[in-house]
Design a protein around this motif. Structure first.
Motif, mmCIF file in Angstrom:
data_model
loop_
_atom_site.group_PDB
_atom_site.id
_atom_site.type_symbol
_atom_site.label_atom_id
_atom_site.label_comp_id
_atom_site.label_asym_id
_atom_site.label_seq_id
_atom_site.Cartn_x
_atom_site.Cartn_y
_atom_site.Cartn_z
ATOM 1 N N LEU A 1 5.347 -10.200 2.081
ATOM 2 C CA LEU A 1 4.534 -8.857 1.764
ATOM 3 C C LEU A 1 5.123 -7.743 0.802
ATOM 4 O O LEU A 1 4.808 -7.388 -0.235
ATOM 5 N N ALA A 2 6.491 -7.818 0.927
ATOM 6 C CA ALA A 2 7.293 -6.993 -0.104
ATOM 7 C C ALA A 2 7.131 -7.636 -1.430
ATOM 8 O O ALA A 2 7.167 -6.782 -2.512
ATOM 9 N N LEU B 1 5.198 1.209 -0.663
ATOM 10 C CA LEU B 1 5.298 0.423 0.474
ATOM 11 C C LEU B 1 6.583 0.729 1.150
ATOM 12 O O LEU B 1 7.670 0.196 0.898
ATOM 13 N N PHE B 2 6.381 1.167 2.463
ATOM 14 C CA PHE B 2 7.429 1.460 3.301
ATOM 15 C C PHE B 2 7.695 0.637 4.414
ATOM 16 O O PHE B 2 6.655 0.325 5.259
ATOM 17 N N ARG C 1 2.602 -6.388 -7.538
ATOM 18 C CA ARG C 1 1.394 -5.470 -7.881
ATOM 19 C C ARG C 1 2.060 -4.004 -8.573
ATOM 20 O O ARG C 1 1.294 -3.061 -8.681
ATOM 21 N N LYS C 2 3.443 -4.226 -8.763
ATOM 22 C CA LYS C 2 4.030 -2.830 -9.348
ATOM 23 C C LYS C 2 4.125 -1.813 -8.435
ATOM 24 O O LYS C 2 4.300 -0.550 -8.740
ATOM 25 N N ALA C 3 3.932 -2.088 -7.228
ATOM 26 C CA ALA C 3 4.180 -0.691 -6.165
ATOM 27 C C ALA C 3 5.827 -0.742 -5.842
ATOM 28 O O ALA C 3 6.843 -1.815 -6.052
ATOM 29 N N GLN C 4 6.215 0.488 -5.405
ATOM 30 C CA GLN C 4 7.565 0.655 -5.270
ATOM 31 C C GLN C 4 7.885 0.419 -3.449
ATOM 32 O O GLN C 4 7.187 0.987 -2.926
ATOM 33 N N LEU D 1 -3.251 -4.837 0.055
ATOM 34 C CA LEU D 1 -2.582 -5.195 -0.998
ATOM 35 C C LEU D 1 -3.459 -5.077 -2.230
ATOM 36 O O LEU D 1 -3.030 -4.657 -3.300
ATOM 37 N N LEU D 2 -4.764 -5.163 -2.029
ATOM 38 C CA LEU D 2 -5.635 -5.249 -3.055
ATOM 39 C C LEU D 2 -6.069 -3.560 -3.515
ATOM 40 O O LEU D 2 -6.515 -3.239 -4.615
ATOM 41 N N ARG D 3 -5.637 -2.552 -2.443
ATOM 42 C CA ARG D 3 -5.969 -1.373 -2.757
ATOM 43 C C ARG D 3 -4.698 -0.678 -3.426
ATOM 44 O O ARG D 3 -4.627 0.223 -4.197
#
Length: 281
Positions: free
Chosen positions: A197-198, A182-183, A204-207, A173-175
């Protein structure tokens, strides 16, 4: 033009919430659209006015017209028999041939539930070298996530399979940077920790790209793309054959789109493997 075709035609201009709604509608087509607008809104986690705007956007006058169109499609026999689950029916005759026949039908249903537009959007995310890709699944479905990550690693850099131990998740997550992907794979008997986790990845603004079933993993609340694939084949366990086929299609499409780069990476990958084998012999 069928409602499904109208959705496909307008898929490129849809917002994240409209894509969630599309996933719900197509995962149990045409029956999901025959529920009341309130029921559909609750299932897709959108508001009734959002559904009304969506229906207008795809070219219909309102929700009632969409339902009339769906009923007309059913009467015209537009729905393929392979999309109708044979719940509770035992396999008759040769078990292997019967099982494989159901698996083929399941894959065809997956092809109807996932639009080409959505497929291409997700492949574009996976292929973008500026984005790192992280993958994880549930107790059994993690094999799907591992399959994707292994093949994508041969095609591009920056692909990571997250270990199943939640104690190690903070490292990944920190990376994550804004725009990374994130799949997640989460089928029924959903895992609450994957939902968490999602959420953390979305914060963190991940897709978040979620592969789930028609009942929808709770993680869908934080997903920007939802792949709702069929898993029922009326046997003791759900089948992930369609999920694996979709996953392989995505990995293969990404690898073949820039074949020259993929070829060079696979050759380098194999050269390293060969060196390791020679040093250990």
């Amino acid at each position: 033009m069928s409602v499904r075709n109208l959705i496909e035609k307008n898929s490129q201009s849809m917002t994240p919430s409209e894509r969630k709604l599309t996933a719900v509608l197509l995962s149990d087509y045409p029956f999901a659209g025959l529920a009341s607008i309130q029921e559909l809104a609750e299932r897709a986690e959108v508001s009734p006015p959002s559904i009304s705007r969506f229906v207008t956007k795809i070219g219909l006058s309102g929700y009632a017209e969409m339902q009339r169109s769906l009923i007309a499609e059913m009467k015209d026999g537009d729905r393929s028999p392979v999309e109708i689950h044979a719940t509770g029916k035992q396999i008759e005759g040769g078990y292997l041939s019967g099982f494989l026949s159901r698996a083929v039908g399941q894959m065809q249903s997956a092809g109807a539930a996932i639009t080409e537009g959505q497929f291409n959007r997700i492949c574009a995310l996976f292929a973008d070298p500026k984005r790192n890709i992280y993958a994880l699944g549930g107790r059994i479905s993690d094999t799907i996530a591992q399959h994707l990550s292994f093949h994508l690693r041969q095609a591009r850099a920056g692909v990571f399979h997250i270990p199943r131990d939640p104690e190690r998740w903070p490292e990944y997550l920190l990376r994550m940077k804004p725009g990374d992907v994130l799949f997640l794979v989460d089928f029924r008997r959903y895992q609450p920790n994957l939902r968490r986790l999602a959420k953390q990845a979305a914060d963190r603004k991940a897709q978040v790209v979620l592969m789930t079933d028609k009942w929808m993993s709770p993680a869908n609340k934080y997903a920007t793309e939802v792949l709702a694939v069929p898993i029922e084949i009326s046997t003791i366990w759900d089948s992930y054959a369609a999920a694996l086929a979709v996953t392989e299609a995505m990995a293969t499409h990404v690898a073949e789109e820039d074949w020259e780069a993929t070829r060079q990476r696979i050759e380098a990958w194999d050269a390293v493997r060969q060196t390791e084998q020679e040093s250990s012999s």
